[in-house]
Design an enzyme around this catalytic site. Structure first.
Site, PDB file in Angstrom:
ATOM      1  CE  LYS A   1      -0.910  -6.223  -5.329  1.00 33.89           C
ATOM      2  NZ  LYS A   1      -1.410  -4.931  -5.804  1.00 33.89           N
TER       3      LYS A   1
ATOM      4  CB  THR B   1       2.121  -3.781  -9.225  1.00 38.08           C
ATOM      5  OG1 THR B   1       2.289  -4.289  -7.899  1.00 38.08           O
ATOM      6  CG2 THR B   1       0.660  -3.424  -9.449  1.00 38.08           C
TER       7      THR B   1
ATOM      8  CB  SER C   1       4.018   0.304  -1.766  1.00 39.81           C
ATOM      9  OG  SER C   1       3.886   1.222  -2.834  1.00 39.81           O
TER      10      SER C   1
ATOM     11  CG  HIS D   1      -4.417  -1.936  -7.751  1.00 34.79           C
ATOM     12  ND1 HIS D   1      -3.161  -2.042  -8.292  1.00 34.79           N
ATOM     13  CD2 HIS D   1      -4.339  -0.911  -6.860  1.00 34.79           C
ATOM     14  CE1 HIS D   1      -2.370  -1.111  -7.762  1.00 34.79           C
ATOM     15  NE2 HIS D   1      -3.064  -0.420  -6.881  1.00 34.79           N
TER      16      HIS D   1
ATOM     17  CB  SER E   1      -8.977  -7.881  -4.938  1.00 39.53           C
ATOM     18  OG  SER E   1      -7.846  -7.217  -5.493  1.00 39.53           O
TER      19      SER E   1
ATOM     20  CB  ILE F   1      -0.895   0.036   1.270  1.00 40.58           C
ATOM     21  CG1 ILE F   1      -1.710  -1.264   1.436  1.00 40.58           C
ATOM     22  CG2 ILE F   1      -1.796   1.271   1.271  1.00 40.58           C
ATOM     23  CD1 ILE F   1      -2.945  -1.407   0.611  1.00 40.58           C
TER      24      ILE F   1
ATOM     25  CE1 TYR G   1       1.722   0.001  -8.876  1.00 45.35           C
ATOM     26  CE2 TYR G   1       2.429   1.556  -7.188  1.00 45.35           C
ATOM     27  CZ  TYR G   1       1.466   0.727  -7.736  1.00 45.35           C
ATOM     28  OH  TYR G   1       0.241   0.632  -7.131  1.00 45.35           O
TER      29      TYR G   1
ATOM     30  CB  ILE H   1      -8.509 -11.015   2.048  1.00 46.34           C
ATOM     31  CG1 ILE H   1      -8.115 -11.917   0.881  1.00 46.34           C
ATOM     32  CG2 ILE H   1      -8.268 -11.696   3.407  1.00 46.34           C
ATOM     33  CD1 ILE H   1      -8.772 -13.276   0.848  1.00 46.34           C
TER      34      ILE H   1
HETATM   35  C1  FNR Z   1      -3.236  -0.224  -2.953  1.00 38.70           C
HETATM   36  N1  FNR Z   1      -2.690  -1.221  -3.753  1.00 38.70           N
HETATM   37  C2  FNR Z   1      -1.375  -1.103  -4.190  1.00 38.70           C
HETATM   38  N2  FNR Z   1      -0.824  -2.098  -4.923  1.00 38.70           N
HETATM   39  C3  FNR Z   1       0.475  -2.031  -5.316  1.00 38.70           C
HETATM   40  O1  FNR Z   1       0.944  -2.963  -5.962  1.00 38.70           O
HETATM   41  N3  FNR Z   1       1.237  -0.931  -4.975  1.00 38.70           N
HETATM   42  C4  FNR Z   1       0.736   0.107  -4.254  1.00 38.70           C
HETATM   43  O2  FNR Z   1       1.433   1.063  -3.964  1.00 38.70           O
HETATM   44  C5  FNR Z   1      -0.631   0.045  -3.862  1.00 38.70           C
HETATM   45  N4  FNR Z   1      -1.185   1.073  -3.154  1.00 38.70           N
HETATM   46  C6  FNR Z   1      -2.474   0.932  -2.659  1.00 38.70           C
HETATM   47  C7  FNR Z   1      -3.006   1.927  -1.848  1.00 38.70           C
HETATM   48  C8  FNR Z   1      -4.268   1.756  -1.284  1.00 38.70           C
HETATM   49  C9  FNR Z   1      -4.813   2.824  -0.372  1.00 38.70           C
HETATM   50  C10 FNR Z   1      -5.027   0.597  -1.555  1.00 38.70           C
HETATM   51  C11 FNR Z   1      -6.380   0.368  -0.932  1.00 38.70           C
HETATM   52  C12 FNR Z   1      -4.518  -0.369  -2.385  1.00 38.70           C
HETATM   53  C13 FNR Z   1      -3.433  -2.458  -4.007  1.00 38.70           C
HETATM   54  C14 FNR Z   1      -3.212  -3.462  -2.880  1.00 38.70           C
HETATM   55  O3  FNR Z   1      -1.895  -3.971  -2.915  1.00 38.70           O
HETATM   56  C15 FNR Z   1      -4.185  -4.648  -2.997  1.00 38.70           C
HETATM   57  O4  FNR Z   1      -4.148  -5.182  -4.286  1.00 38.70           O
HETATM   58  C16 FNR Z   1      -5.613  -4.213  -2.662  1.00 38.70           C
HETATM   59  O5  FNR Z   1      -5.619  -3.406  -1.511  1.00 38.70           O
HETATM   60  C17 FNR Z   1      -6.516  -5.410  -2.444  1.00 38.70           C
HETATM   61  O6  FNR Z   1      -7.827  -5.011  -2.255  1.00 38.70           O
HETATM   62  P1  FNR Z   1      -8.531  -4.950  -0.806  1.00 38.70           P
HETATM   63  O7  FNR Z   1      -8.630  -6.351  -0.282  1.00 38.70           O
HETATM   64  O8  FNR Z   1      -7.670  -4.092   0.061  1.00 38.70           O
HETATM   65  O9  FNR Z   1      -9.855  -4.320  -1.074  1.00 38.70           O
END
Ligand code: FNR
Length: 386
Positions: free
Chosen positions: A257, A172, A123, A281, A313, A95, A146, A315
């Site tokens: 991912k 990702t 992240s 995501h 996504s 995140i 990224y 859990i």
């Molecule tokens: C993310 N996600 C994400 N994924 C990633 O690969 N790099 C990142 O920097 C981020 N940043 C990010 C910020 C926020 C606020 C959220 C909510 C999500 C996606 C994250 O890794 C993951 O795939 C999702 O959060 C899964 O969905 P749920 O279960 O949180 O709803």
């Protein structure tokens, strides 16, 4: 569970809600509008975000009785994923920009996850440096990339991660640019366009070499750094075959991912990826996309014999983890609930959200007749139409 009931005997109630939905509701009341929108927001109508949660209720566990699994010490949830030993099949999802939610957020999460023996994924968009987070994250953390528009920068980031102790790299691929996110748009707010959003890049020697002036030189220099960041953020020409570069650069296992189609899973595994993370995501990129759980079965069928398969996504509870594993995942990434916990109560909130998931999973497994993760397969489930 017992800890909470016994403390309750003396009239002490827990500080935080006991469900993911409860944490979200509390966060909506207590966090800043920007932080809450950033965490809760998904793409467009947010129907994929809703579908992610909904998909779990189309699969029902069929608990088995009289199997001797119910005593608290009758279960072992531990797993080994690509050489990383975990106390349970759970890692915190990557995140970005956690300083928006809580100062030193990434460091807090890495440390709490390590304390609990679960994994964490840092992240690329972190507001702390890779080295600071690596120093406190134990030996079960991975780094999420990224992939930038410049390979030299990609190489620098993953090599820093490897040197700081990351055990795998998660690339990702669903975010060469951001999805259409109305909640952030309505606040005119993009967390990345602030110093805290690009702190990890600012600490990178390759990134810095591309700047005309040091970002410390004042607001204008900082603005230039943000523009440089924006020009480098997405790689629009990345191919499955690029994945092997990561192994050349770091020697670490690589997971991809953001895979939803089984042919994409096959392509990246053919190209040398060690694993895939089935993910949309959290519904933040393509609204209208298939729920991640619905994409899991076909992906697992295509690559599980030769690659690790993770899911994220949606859990939110112990049963969700069980269902994901029964449909072919080796482990899950846990996202939003602990981010709300972080915002509400810092390290205590992250610990609370993680322990809630782990305890629920443990209790549910025991009551369902399962004593270990290896016993979880499709036979524990029935599909139920809705
Ligand atoms: C993310 N996600 C994400 N994924 C990633 O690969 N790099 C990142 O920097 C981020 N940043 C990010 C910020 C926020 C606020 C959220 C909510 C999500 C996606 C994250 O890794 C993951 O795939 C999702 O959060 C899964 O969905 P749920 O279960 O949180 O709803």
């Amino acid at each position: 569970q017992n800890e909470i009931y016994f403390t309750g005997l003396s009239g002490t109630l827990p500080d935080l809600p006991m469900t993911a939905a409860g944490l979200e509701a509390r966060a909506r009341e207590e966090l800043t509008a920007e932080a809450y929108a950033y965490i809760a927001g998904s793409a467009s109508t947010e129907r994929t975000a809703a579908a992610n949660l909904d998909a779990f209720s189309r699969h029902a566990l069929v608990p088995r009785m009289l199997r001797g699994t119910t005593a608290p010490d009758a279960r072992d949830l531990s797993v080994e994923i690509l050489g990383t030993r975990l106390a349970a099949p759970v890692l915190t999802a990557p995140i970005g920009v956690l300083d928006l939610v809580r100062d030193r957020g990434e460091t807090i999460v890495g440390q709490v996850a390590a304390d609990l023996g679960v994994g964490s994924v840092l992240s690329t968009a972190a507001s702390s440096t890779i080295e600071d987070v690596g120093a406190v994250s134990g030996d079960s953390w991975w780094y999420q990339l990224y992939w930038p528009a410049d390979d030299e920068l990609a190489q620098s980031l993953v090599q820093r991660a490897a040197k700081a102790g990351a055990k795998a790299i998660v690339v990702t691929v669903d975010t060469p640019g951001l999805g259409w996110r109305p909640r952030d748009l309505e606040l005119g707010h993009l967390p990345f366009l602030r110093a805290q959003g690009i702190a990890n890049y600012l600490s990178d020697p390759v990134f810095r070499s591309k700047l005309a002036t040091a970002p410390e030189d004042g607001p204008e220099a900082m603005q230039m750094a943000v523009l440089t960041w924006a020009s480098l953020f997405g790689n629009h020409t990345l191919q499955a075959s690029d994945i092997t570069k990561i192994r050349e650069w770091t020697g670490l296992p690589v997971l991809v991912k953001g895979v939803l189609h089984e042919d994409d899973a096959r392509a990246v595994v053919d190209a040398g990826a060690d694993g895939v993370v089935v993910s949309n995501h959290g519904g933040r990129q393509v609204d209208g996309a298939i729920a991640a759980l619905d994409a899991l079965g076909p992906v697992a069928a295509a690559v599980k014999d030769r690659a690790t398969v993770l899911l994220d996504s949606g859990i939110r509870c112990g049963a969700d983890v069980l269902i994901a594993l029964a449909l072919g995942a080796d482990a899950v990434l846990y996202g939003r609930p602990w981010v709300y916990g972080l915002g509400l109560a810092g390290a205590d909130g992250v610990r609370h959200a993680l322990r809630m998931l782990l305890a629920d999973l443990d209790v549910t497994m025991g009551l369902a007749g399962l004593s270990g993760v290896a016993e979880i397969d499709a036979s524990v489930l029935r599909s139920v139409g809705r």
